[in-house]
Design an enzyme around this catalytic site. Structure first.
Site, short mmCIF file in Angstrom:
data_model
loop_
_atom_site.label_atom_id
_atom_site.label_comp_id
_atom_site.label_asym_id
_atom_site.label_seq_id
_atom_site.Cartn_x
_atom_site.Cartn_y
_atom_site.Cartn_z
N HIS A 42 -26.07 -41.16 20.62
CA HIS A 42 -25.00 -41.52 19.86
C HIS A 42 -25.26 -42.02 18.61
O HIS A 42 -24.44 -41.96 17.49
CB HIS A 42 -23.94 -42.22 20.65
N ARG A 92 -13.58 -39.25 19.45
CA ARG A 92 -14.53 -40.18 20.37
C ARG A 92 -13.59 -41.48 20.33
O ARG A 92 -14.45 -42.37 19.64
CB ARG A 92 -16.10 -40.26 19.95
N ARG A 129 -9.99 -37.68 22.79
CA ARG A 129 -10.60 -38.00 23.97
C ARG A 129 -10.56 -39.44 24.65
O ARG A 129 -10.63 -40.44 23.90
CB ARG A 129 -12.10 -37.58 23.95
N GLU A 188 -19.01 -31.23 31.02
CA GLU A 188 -20.41 -31.87 30.71
C GLU A 188 -21.25 -32.06 31.93
O GLU A 188 -22.18 -32.74 31.55
CB GLU A 188 -20.06 -32.72 29.53
N ASN A 194 -24.04 -31.97 24.92
CA ASN A 194 -24.99 -33.01 24.69
C ASN A 194 -25.33 -33.46 25.94
O ASN A 194 -26.31 -33.75 26.60
CB ASN A 194 -24.40 -34.25 23.98
N ASP A 195 -23.93 -33.71 26.92
CA ASP A 195 -24.35 -34.14 28.29
C ASP A 195 -24.52 -33.15 29.18
O ASP A 195 -25.27 -33.25 30.37
CB ASP A 195 -22.83 -34.93 28.60
N ARG A 227 -30.59 -37.82 26.96
CA ARG A 227 -30.35 -37.43 25.69
C ARG A 227 -31.00 -38.29 24.64
O ARG A 227 -31.29 -37.75 23.41
CB ARG A 227 -28.98 -36.93 25.56
N CYS A 276 -17.77 -28.65 21.82
CA CYS A 276 -17.64 -29.70 20.96
C CYS A 276 -19.15 -30.66 20.86
O CYS A 276 -19.41 -31.74 20.34
CB CYS A 276 -16.67 -30.95 21.16
#
Ligand code: PEP
Ligand code: MG
Length: 581
Positions: A190, A298, A334, A433, A456-457, A467, A504
């Site tokens: 992140h 986010r 989200r 995810e 990403n996840d 990650r 995304c």
């Protein structure tokens, strides 16, 4: 001059003077300051000692109240140490004799001191823990000072650190921080995402850049496009990178022309390009870059930026700001995705052994209903002002989705009773995810209005690769055939059930993947705002026919290396500029 290669996570070239931020959790390398700055280091240390004394006195007071005077005595040793004139003289001498930082002096002097205790009788050897405690506290206050100073700088700098949390990155002075280089981190950590969002060139996963970047007034080059960092460059290298920076600026400006043009393929297929945001202020960048709306907001950054939980009104105000700035364009909010690398375990009340597999995201929300309800209330209220959709993160089973949806219904009823304006029937989707959600997409499709694939996840949980861990970064790739199979299935299921699917994760903004994703049937991309023009450029340069052929070719490969090489080659042939060629 030292050259290092890491993972380029935010493109662009930065050339600036280094500021190194140490981390109390890791070894403090020997770092020098100029003779003129040595007194400044001693002053910083004095300040850190005063703050540490205040903290310990407070802790002692609270311990007396809760447990009693006897237990609180343990802090007398800490206070005595901080007040020890001989010890302070040692710090002082270490700083002035070697012109080193206060952090380095504290670490070396206190570690030597702790060693002395180890050779003493058992009851005194126990004191070692207290010495380490004091070392940690002093270092935390010293590094805290340097982090704090990053929020109001009066000159341009590049930050070098072991690692940074997303909120530290977000809190930096955007005007003066020109680049970031860290020992730790991966492409989709992140911190990397926030650096990209802020448009600050960054390279992570450099392993030991904090040790290499010693010295006072040192220049550093951070090339976030190629993942290179050069410490103390010579004149030729400086000129070379100044030239590269100019070329990259020209390329970025050449993309400005695309801003008002639609994202449409050469054979006429319209593609929706949305932006991912962490802060309301980023909406303007999304719009300026020609994005269609917000594909992922986010919202956890509302929590990360403050010391206390945001109130319903804090949520509401932030959402209204985003919705208003978007006009009639869609905004996908989200719900809280707190946990794992977004929330350091040291801040958690009950630190988890394995936070990535722990109580994060929707799991946290479903166990903290009042927090979750506050956010849902704010979203439902704000949705009367625009085209809002709600997205639940990290859903792994249908029960979670049903519980969350039932809470939305409860909240809508409450708002109705209270007579507060709200939209009860806003579209609800889930992030896909984790493999369980991808494999059960057909069941989810019957109960959601849309899917958003979070690669990403999804990569992390499919390949068992953290990650944010630089040591396994080479294994982290969405080009793994297993990941691609999951993505393909979700898109196919979405089409079959007429449930819109967007993607995304960071690959949505990586031109290497654009042809393939289009070929798999994806028509909605949501990416970091700065990548929108580049993706639009790829979209406008190709046909869907070409993308289908690319997807067919990719399905014949068995390894991620073959797939990545192939994707780079085909994309480079069509549009070489996107790889900086
Ligand atoms: C993802 O996991 O792909 C995603 C977009 O969510 P985040 O990066 O915030 O975890
Ligand atoms: Mg995610």
């Amino acid at each position: 001059m030292i050259r290092k290669t890491g993972i380029g996570v935010s493109p662009g070239v930065a050339i600036a003077q280094v500021v190194v931020i140490d981390n109390e959790e890791f070894d403090i390398p020997e770092r020098h300051v100029s003779v003129d700055h040595a007194q400044g280091e001693i002053d910083r240390l004095k300040e850190a000692i005063v703050v540490s004394q205040e903290e310990i006195l407070d802790l002692q007071r609270r311990t007396v109240e809760r447990i009693g005077t006897e237990a609180a005595r343990i802090f007398d040793f800490h206070l005595g140490l901080l007040d020890d004139k001989v010890l302070f003289q040692k710090f002082n001498d270490t700083i002035t004799s070697g012109n080193v930082t206060a952090e380095y002096a504290v670490a070396t002097v206190l570690r030597a001191y702790a060693k002395e205790f180890l050779s003493m009788p058992q009851y005194l050897a126990e004191r070692v823990k207290d010495v380490y405690d004091i070392e940690k506290r002093l270092l935390r206050n010293l590094t805290g000072q340097s982090r704090q100073s990053l929020s109001h700088l009066d000159r341009d700098v590049a930050v070098v650190a072991h690692d940074m949390t997303p909120s530290q990155t977000a809190g930096m002075d955007r005007e003066h921080i020109k680049g970031i280089a860290t020992d730790a981190g991966g492409a989709t950590s992140h911190t990397a995402i926030v650096a990209r969002a802020l448009g600050i060139p960054a390279v992570v996963g450099l392993n030991d850049i904090t040790a290499a970047a010693t010295g006072g007034e040192m220049t550093i080059i951070i090339d976030g496009t190629r993942g290179q960092v050069i410490v103390d460059p010579d004149q030729d290298t400086l000129r070379e990178f100044e030239q590269i920076a100019r070329q990259q600026d020209e390329f970025v400006h050449s993309l400005d022309a695309l801003r008002k043009l639609p994202a449409i393929t050469k054979d006429g297929h319209e593609i929706s390009l949305f932006g991912n945001i962490e802060f309301p202020e980023e909406v303007d960048t999304v719009m300026n870059k020609g994005g269609y709306g917000i594909g992922l907001y986010r919202t956890e950054f509302l929590f990360l930026g403050a010391d206390t939980e945001p109130s319903e009104e804090d949520h509401y105000r932030a959402y209204c700001k985003v919705i208003k700035a978007c006009g009639d364009k869609p905004v996908i909010i989200r719900t809280l995705d707190l946990g794992a690398d977004k929330y350091t375990q040291s801040r958690a009340r009950n630190p988890e052994r394995n936070p990535f597999l722990g109580c994060r995201s929707i799991r946290f929300c479903l166990r903290n209903i009042p927090i979750f309800k506050r956010q849902i209330r704010a979203i439902l209220r704000a949705s009367v002002h625009g085209d809002v959709q709600m997205l639940f993160p990290l859903v792994t089973n249908l029960t979670e989705l049903r519980q969350a949806k039932s809470l939305v219904r409860d909240v809508a009823e409450d708002l109705e009773e209270e007579g507060l304006a709200h939209r009860p029937d806003l579209p609800i989707g889930i992030m896909v995810e984790v493999p369980s959600a991808a494999l059960q997409a057909d069941a989810f499709a019957k109960e959601v209005d849309f899917f958003s694939i979070g690669t990403n996840d999804l990569v992390q949980y499919t390949l068992a690769v953290d990650r944010g861990n630089e040591n396994v970064a080479s294994l982290f790739t969405a080009a793994h055939p297993a990941v691609l199979r999951l993505i393909r299935e979700v898109i196919r299921t979405g089409l079959q059930h007429e449930v819109p699917v967007s993607l995304c994760g960071e690959i949505a903004g990586d031109p290497t993947y654009t042809l393939l994703l289009l070929g798999l049937g994806l028509r909605r991309f949501s990416c970091t705002p700065s990548a929108i023009p580049e993706i639009k450029k790829v979209v406008r340069s190709i046909t869907i026919q070409q993308s289908l052929e690319v997807a067919r070719q990719v399905s014949r490969f068995d390894t991620d290396q073959e797939i990545t090489n192939y994707l780079r080659t085909v994309t480079r042939k069509i549009i070489p500029e996107v790889f900086g060629d």
